[in-house]
Enzyme design. Structure first.
Site, mmCIF file in Angstrom:
data_model
loop_
_atom_site.group_PDB
_atom_site.id
_atom_site.type_symbol
_atom_site.label_atom_id
_atom_site.label_comp_id
_atom_site.label_asym_id
_atom_site.label_seq_id
_atom_site.Cartn_x
_atom_site.Cartn_y
_atom_site.Cartn_z
ATOM 1 N N ASP A 74 0.730 -1.331 0.425
ATOM 2 C CA ASP A 74 -0.314 -0.196 -0.051
ATOM 3 C C ASP A 74 1.196 1.422 0.415
ATOM 4 O O ASP A 74 2.183 1.605 0.729
ATOM 5 C CB ASP A 74 -0.674 0.175 1.641
ATOM 6 N N ASP A 86 -6.763 -0.783 -5.042
ATOM 7 C CA ASP A 86 -7.644 -0.655 -4.188
ATOM 8 C C ASP A 86 -8.883 0.431 -4.835
ATOM 9 O O ASP A 86 -9.701 -0.322 -4.928
ATOM 10 C CB ASP A 86 -7.198 -0.983 -2.958
#
Length: 187
Positions: free
Chosen positions: A138, A157
């Site tokens: 991330d 995402d």
């Protein structure tokens, strides 16, 4: 049918390729190499992550490129599974991707193709990370009006969330159109 298939495959591969290129570049920034398979714990990143740079900063909105390993799921769901979590997530994600691909290629309406392809592409991008590293990379961290508690996320995402939003919007439009057609046929 051929056009639908090409569109679906293009979106899925496009999302996966962009996602993996960005993540590969970020891993290279931290490790100065991009390993094919390695445990996330071997990458020298502090547990709270590493802010690589600030992408932009307006008076109310800031975006940071913040390298972080996500060993769990969104909002720490399923944390109670402990060491079994990575295997469970890989199997569960693979099953969901399989179902969505079957649905996309065999049953999906035209309005569902792009949103579901975005969702599948994002899921595959994060699944590749889980298989390669045991965690997901991330890197996007947002601060809005100084509130920076928003979870760090990635391109995959974003594609999943955008795909879900587009799916809901498309579904509402499609059902309204179907109702209008039904009432016009009844008259």
């Amino acid at each position: 049918m051929k056009h639908k298939l090409l569109k679906i495959i293009s979106v899925i591969f496009g999302v996966v390729i962009v996602d993996q290129i960005i993540k590969g570049w970020l891993i290279h920034q931290v490790m100065h190499t991009v390993p094919a398979f390695i445990s996330y714990s071997a990458v020298p990143v502090p547990p709270q992550g590493a802010i690589l740079f600030q992408a932009f900063d307006f008076s109310w909105l800031s975006l940071y490129i913040h390298f972080l390993w996500n060993t769990g799921t969104a909002f720490s769901l399923f944390r109670a599974l402990g060491h079994a979590l990575p295997i469970v997530l890989i199997i569960l994600t693979g099953a969901i991707i399989g179902f969505l691909l079957y649905y996309l290629f065999k049953r999906a309406h035209k309005y569902e193709c792009i949103p579901l392809a975005l969702i599948v592409g994002g899921a595959i991008g994060n699944l590749i990370d889980r298989v390669r590293f045991g965690a997901v990379v991330d890197y996007l961290h947002v601060s809005i009006f100084g509130w920076d508690k928003f979870p760090t996320f990635n391109f995959a995402d974003m594609c999943v969330v955008i795909g879900c939003g587009l799916y809901l919007i498309s579904y509402v439009i499609y059902t309204k159109k179907q109702k209008r057609e039904l009432t016009s046929k009844e008259k």
